[in-house]
Design a protein around this motif. Structure first.
Motif: not given
Length: 88
Positions: A64-76
């Motif tokens: 949950t936290t990895d999927a919602n991290s800033l880095e993950q959102r930027q990658s998406k």
């Protein structure tokens, strides 16, 4: 509530419930004298279940936290932008 959040909430509720059952059962066995020295097979089973639920909860929290991290959102966002450029 997202699907992952719901799963985390359900597991947290289950873990809390199992902990309460173990605590209640342990307190009850203290009043029976010599039974308090040796945990029953059911207590051991409940303790193993609590440990397993905690491990699962840790994994779900990480997901949950990895999927919602800033880095993950930027990658998406970057991946979505690349995909939209490919479609042009």
């Amino acid at each position: 509530m997202s699907g992952t959040g719901m799963v985390v909430a359900i597991i947290a509720i289950l873990a809390f419930t199992v902990l309460r059952i173990v605590k209640y059962h342990t307190q009850g066995s203290r009043h029976h004298g010599d039974q308090a020295a040796m945990p029953s097979p059911r207590e051991g089973e409940l303790e193993r279940e609590v440990i397993e639920l905690r491990k699962r909860l840790e994994v779900l929290e990480r997901i949950t936290t990895d999927a919602n991290s800033l880095e993950q959102r930027q990658s998406k966002a970057i991946a979505d932008e690349i995909e939209s450029l490919r479609e042009r």
